[in-house]
Each structure stands twice: as C-alpha cells, then as structure tokens.
Scaffold this motif. Structure first.
Motif, PDB file in Angstrom:
ATOM      1  N   THR A   1      32.028  -6.742  30.518  1.00 35.64           N
ATOM      2  CA  THR A   1      31.764  -6.019  31.766  1.00 35.64           C
ATOM      3  C   THR A   1      32.993  -5.705  32.605  1.00 35.64           C
ATOM      4  OG1 THR A   1      30.407  -5.991  33.787  1.00 35.64           O
ATOM      5  CG2 THR A   1      31.239  -8.121  33.069  1.00 35.64           C
TER       6      THR A   1
ATOM      7  N   ILE B   1      34.102  -1.536  36.982  1.00 43.18           N
ATOM      8  CA  ILE B   1      33.240  -0.392  36.661  1.00 43.18           C
ATOM      9  C   ILE B   1      31.912  -0.525  37.397  1.00 43.18           C
ATOM     10  CG2 ILE B   1      31.993   0.787  34.813  1.00 43.18           C
ATOM     11  CD1 ILE B   1      34.314  -0.078  32.968  1.00 43.18           C
TER      12      ILE B   1
ATOM     13  N   THR C   1      28.450   4.355  35.313  1.00 45.38           N
ATOM     14  CA  THR C   1      27.535   4.257  34.185  1.00 45.38           C
ATOM     15  C   THR C   1      26.392   3.310  34.536  1.00 45.38           C
ATOM     16  OG1 THR C   1      27.223   3.534  31.890  1.00 45.38           O
ATOM     17  CG2 THR C   1      29.009   2.491  33.118  1.00 45.38           C
TER      18      THR C   1
ATOM     19  N   ILE D   1      26.360  -0.523  32.661  1.00 50.69           N
ATOM     20  CA  ILE D   1      27.271  -1.658  32.826  1.00 50.69           C
ATOM     21  C   ILE D   1      26.498  -2.884  33.311  1.00 50.69           C
ATOM     22  CG2 ILE D   1      27.942  -1.126  35.225  1.00 50.69           C
ATOM     23  CD1 ILE D   1      30.387  -2.299  32.512  1.00 50.69           C
TER      24      ILE D   1
ATOM     25  N   LEU E   1      32.346  -2.250  27.017  1.00 47.97           N
ATOM     26  CA  LEU E   1      32.221  -1.434  28.214  1.00 47.97           C
ATOM     27  C   LEU E   1      33.285  -1.745  29.259  1.00 47.97           C
ATOM     28  CD1 LEU E   1      28.322  -1.506  28.575  1.00 47.97           C
ATOM     29  CD2 LEU E   1      29.722   0.399  27.759  1.00 47.97           C
TER      30      LEU E   1
ATOM     31  N   ILE F   1      33.612   3.306  28.629  1.00 44.04           N
ATOM     32  CA  ILE F   1      32.175   3.453  28.904  1.00 44.04           C
ATOM     33  C   ILE F   1      31.524   4.569  28.086  1.00 44.04           C
ATOM     34  CG2 ILE F   1      32.399   2.488  31.215  1.00 44.04           C
ATOM     35  CD1 ILE F   1      32.185   5.348  32.335  1.00 44.04           C
TER      36      ILE F   1
ATOM     37  N   LEU G   1      27.761   8.689  27.314  1.00 45.44           N
ATOM     38  CA  LEU G   1      27.921   7.291  27.695  1.00 45.44           C
ATOM     39  C   LEU G   1      27.416   6.346  26.602  1.00 45.44           C
ATOM     40  CD1 LEU G   1      26.697   7.462  31.407  1.00 45.44           C
ATOM     41  CD2 LEU G   1      29.057   7.029  30.661  1.00 45.44           C
TER      42      LEU G   1
END
Length: 272
Positions: free
Chosen positions: A11, A15, A20, A23, A227, A231, A238
C-alpha cells in the motif's frame, strides 16, 4: 537460476482513493490484500500501514500489530515492515523504528537521503546507525533499499564497520524523482557493484514496474511489484489488486522457465 522471489509493496504511505479506488487503506484491507498476493505467488510482503482517519502512512505500532497478526494467522509469508514512515515528513527515529518490536524477518533500510520532487526523504547517518544497531541486536535482516549508486557504497561502509551482516540483500528502487532511472543500464550497474554473495531485487516505479521485473527475471535477480509502486495494470487501466500484478509476473516467469520461490525457499535464498 534460483527461483524467483516476488515481493509486493502492498500500500505505501501516500496513494489516495482519489488516485485509485483499489488502494488498501484500512488495516483489514491491507492484511487481506497481502494475503491475496501471497496466495497469488508472492513470498515477501512489504508492509506500510495507514492512519484510518487520514488515509496517510503511520508508524503506529498498534495498527502494524493488527495487520501483522492477521497476515501471520493465515500465511507463511515473509514480512518486511517499513521504517520509512512517510518520505518527506521525516518522522522521528524512535517512531520509525517501532515496527521492529513485532520481530519481522526483514525491515526496510533506506540507505541514504534523496530528493523526491519538492520533498527530501531524509535518512541521515544517525538514523542508519540506530537502525543498523537495532536490526543486529534483534536478529532482523535489513532490506537495503537503494535509490542511486552511492547508496550501495554506504551499505558497504556499514558492512565494513560490522553494522551490517553478510550476505546482504538489496532492493534497487529505480524511477523515483531524484533517483536513478529505471533502465537496463542502471540495473546492470547496480547489480555489478554490490558485494559478492549478495542477493538483489528491483522496484520499477510506475510504468517501469513490468519492464524492470522482466529484466530482473532474465538476469537472475528478484522482483517487487504492487500498488505502492504502480497503480496501473496497463496504460490508462488501473490495477484492481496486488494479486493481479503478482499473477502477471508468475505467468511470465513460468513461460520463461523460471519457477516461483515459496516463502520457505525464499528464506533459504535470502539466508533468513
């Protein structure tokens, strides 16, 4: 060649869901995503945790413990816990070292400071000294995260001082702002200057994740996907999970003829 060790950056710390929706943020989401990636073929899970209120990275030991306990209850994955906190925010040393209390087999050792866009990711000598001494005392192996060639020489100095124990394991981080470019030349150079007997893996940031992983596969190194670093599955598309990114590397490796290391086999390769 040795079997391929796949690491997953589950993770990261920055982000957002605006970037996205896939995540993982909450502790149970991070743990579930890691477990899915392990089932898909990952041996090593590189773990950051997030503050549930802000969604940003935190070094909160209670949150780390929740994620680690969930993963350990369902997998035999090797856990690599972060000591970086949030690059650019540069948390106090004691806070960055908190995850070592959970006795992971690996922790990140970012081997120097680097400019990341408008921010400086600080890893000064006093931090590296403290981290090296704590990992030695606790029997934890540092994963030596290297953003440029000078950081390899820093690691060699720590090895010569007895603060790092051979064989070393390097994670080359290529394609970050301020770091070495994610190119074949960069990867070849770094792999040639590390001490004999060391193992290495590579992170390609963004669109360079897949090319760097494939190069590592061919060169006899290992690869990290996930990710945290990328991503997208393909241009404009995605990735929907960490497992999806792992599954692609597993397919390519098997077509190439390189088998995937189990966590037990990865422990042997990494001398854990």
């Amino acid at each position: 060649m040795e079997k391929l060790i796949i690491t997953v950056g589950v993770t990261g710390s920055r982000i957002t869901r605006e970037q996205t929706p896939y995540i993982p943020i909450m502790p149970e989401e991070i743990a579930r995503s890691g477990i899915e990636a392990w089932r898909a073929g990952a041996s090593v899970l590189h773990i950051h945790v997030r503050d549930p209120k802000t969604g940003l990275g935190t070094q909160d030991l209670a949150i780390f413990r929740e994620v680690v306990d969930r993963i350990r209850s369902e997998t035999d994955a090797i856990l690599c816990l972060t000591t970086s906190g949030i690059p650019g925010r540069n948390l106090p040393i004691a806070e960055r070292l908190q995850p070592l209390a959970l006795k992971p087999e690996l922790v990140s050792f970012d081997a120097g400071s680097v400019n990341m866009g408008e921010h400086v990711f600080l890893n000064p000598p006093e931090f590296l000294d403290a981290l090296a001494k704590e990992t030695l005392a606790r029997g934890i192996k540092p994963e030596l995260e290297v953003f440029e060639a000078g950081m390899v020489h820093t690691c060699i100095r720590y090895l010569e001082k007895g603060l790092l124990k051979p064989p070393l394991h390097f994670q080359f981080v290529l394609g970050t702002p301020g770091g070495m470019a994610a190119t074949t030349k960069s990867l070849l150079h770094l792999s040639e200057i590390i001490p004999s007997g060391s193992t290495w893996s590579v992170i390609g940031i963004g669109a360079r994740q897949l090319p760097m992983a494939v190069m590592a596969m061919a060169m006899g190194g290992h690869a990290r996907v996930g990710l945290e670093d990328n991503i997208y599955y393909s241009k404009g598309v995605l990735a929907q999970s960490n497992a999806q990114l792992v599954e692609r590397i597993v397919r390519i490796a098997r077509e190439y003829g390189r088998e995937i290391a189990t966590p037990s086999e990865a422990r042997t390769i990494l001398s854990l």
